[in-house]
Design a protein around this motif. Structure first.
Motif, mmCIF file in Angstrom:
data_model
loop_
_atom_site.group_PDB
_atom_site.id
_atom_site.type_symbol
_atom_site.label_atom_id
_atom_site.label_comp_id
_atom_site.label_asym_id
_atom_site.label_seq_id
_atom_site.Cartn_x
_atom_site.Cartn_y
_atom_site.Cartn_z
ATOM 1 N N VAL A 1 0.841 -1.205 0.000
ATOM 2 C CA VAL A 1 0.000 0.000 0.000
ATOM 3 C C VAL A 1 0.873 1.251 0.000
ATOM 4 C CG1 VAL A 1 -1.633 1.340 1.398
ATOM 5 C CG2 VAL A 1 -2.047 -1.093 0.987
ATOM 6 N N GLU A 2 1.912 1.229 0.777
ATOM 7 C CA GLU A 2 2.825 2.382 0.814
ATOM 8 C C GLU A 2 3.518 2.558 -0.533
ATOM 9 O OE1 GLU A 2 4.549 5.803 2.296
ATOM 10 O OE2 GLU A 2 2.830 4.660 2.989
ATOM 11 N N ARG B 1 1.191 4.266 -2.778
ATOM 12 C CA ARG B 1 1.151 5.700 -2.418
ATOM 13 C C ARG B 1 2.377 6.447 -2.963
ATOM 14 N NH1 ARG B 1 -0.970 4.113 2.860
ATOM 15 N NH2 ARG B 1 -3.158 4.684 2.810
ATOM 16 N N ARG C 1 -4.748 -2.135 -6.121
ATOM 17 C CA ARG C 1 -5.683 -1.004 -6.021
ATOM 18 C C ARG C 1 -6.717 -1.241 -4.920
ATOM 19 N NH1 ARG C 1 -4.683 -0.560 -11.687
ATOM 20 N NH2 ARG C 1 -6.198 -2.156 -12.216
ATOM 21 N N ARG D 1 -5.209 -0.709 -1.539
ATOM 22 C CA ARG D 1 -5.027 0.728 -1.295
ATOM 23 C C ARG D 1 -6.359 1.370 -0.923
ATOM 24 N NH1 ARG D 1 -2.365 5.607 -3.241
ATOM 25 N NH2 ARG D 1 -3.332 7.173 -1.919
ATOM 26 N N ARG D 2 -7.415 1.070 -1.691
ATOM 27 C CA ARG D 2 -8.734 1.649 -1.381
ATOM 28 C C ARG D 2 -9.196 1.230 0.002
ATOM 29 N NH1 ARG D 2 -9.795 0.369 -6.783
ATOM 30 N NH2 ARG D 2 -10.773 -1.580 -6.169
ATOM 31 N N ASP E 1 -7.368 0.406 2.538
ATOM 32 C CA ASP E 1 -6.549 1.102 3.534
ATOM 33 C C ASP E 1 -6.974 2.555 3.656
ATOM 34 O OD1 ASP E 1 -4.067 0.710 5.277
ATOM 35 O OD2 ASP E 1 -3.592 2.551 4.180
ATOM 36 N N ASP E 2 -7.298 3.185 2.533
ATOM 37 C CA ASP E 2 -7.768 4.577 2.559
ATOM 38 C C ASP E 2 -9.085 4.672 3.329
ATOM 39 O OD1 ASP E 2 -5.575 5.361 1.108
ATOM 40 O OD2 ASP E 2 -6.658 5.576 -0.793
ATOM 41 N N THR E 3 -9.972 3.717 3.106
ATOM 42 C CA THR E 3 -11.261 3.698 3.788
ATOM 43 C C THR E 3 -11.085 3.467 5.288
ATOM 44 O OG1 THR E 3 -12.319 2.832 1.802
ATOM 45 C CG2 THR E 3 -13.529 2.576 3.862
ATOM 46 N N LYS E 4 -10.178 2.554 5.625
ATOM 47 C CA LYS E 4 -9.895 2.247 7.031
ATOM 48 C C LYS E 4 -9.345 3.473 7.744
ATOM 49 C CE LYS E 4 -6.179 0.028 8.078
ATOM 50 N NZ LYS E 4 -5.107 -0.933 8.142
ATOM 51 N N GLY E 5 -8.555 4.249 7.045
ATOM 52 C CA GLY E 5 -7.938 5.430 7.634
ATOM 53 C C GLY E 5 -8.908 6.590 7.849
ATOM 54 N N SER E 6 -10.068 6.519 7.206
ATOM 55 C CA SER E 6 -11.046 7.619 7.320
ATOM 56 C C SER E 6 -11.762 7.619 8.632
ATOM 57 C CB SER E 6 -12.087 7.485 6.200
ATOM 58 O OG SER E 6 -11.456 7.533 4.943
#
Length: 78
Positions: free
Chosen positions: A43-44, A47, A67, A70-71, A73-78
């Protein structure tokens, strides 16, 4: 020569499947552990704009999976 019964044929088929199936189950567990280790690094890399084709060459993880990770991980980070 005595013909085998259906039950004997099924038992033989199961006996042949068992050791190979156990190997597969063990390998899948190892793969799951490797994916857990690989996922944050991958994922990094996404990025950092490492090309998805290069990530695939290095890891065998498809661009679609990269992809999706990554998505997620982005969702988890929100």
């Amino acid at each position: 020569m005595k013909q085998k019964t259906p039950a004997e044929l099924r038992a033989q088929a199961e006996a042949e499947l068992k050791p190979i199936g156990q190997k597969r189950i063990k390998l899948l567990a190892q793969l799951e552990a490797l994916d857990a280790e690989l996922r944050p690094v991958l994922v990094e890399a996404v990025r950092m704009e490492v090309p998805l084709r290069r990530i695939y060459e290095l890891t065998g993880v498809s661009p679609n999976t990269s992809r999706a990770w990554r998505r997620a991980d982005d969702t988890k980070g929100s």
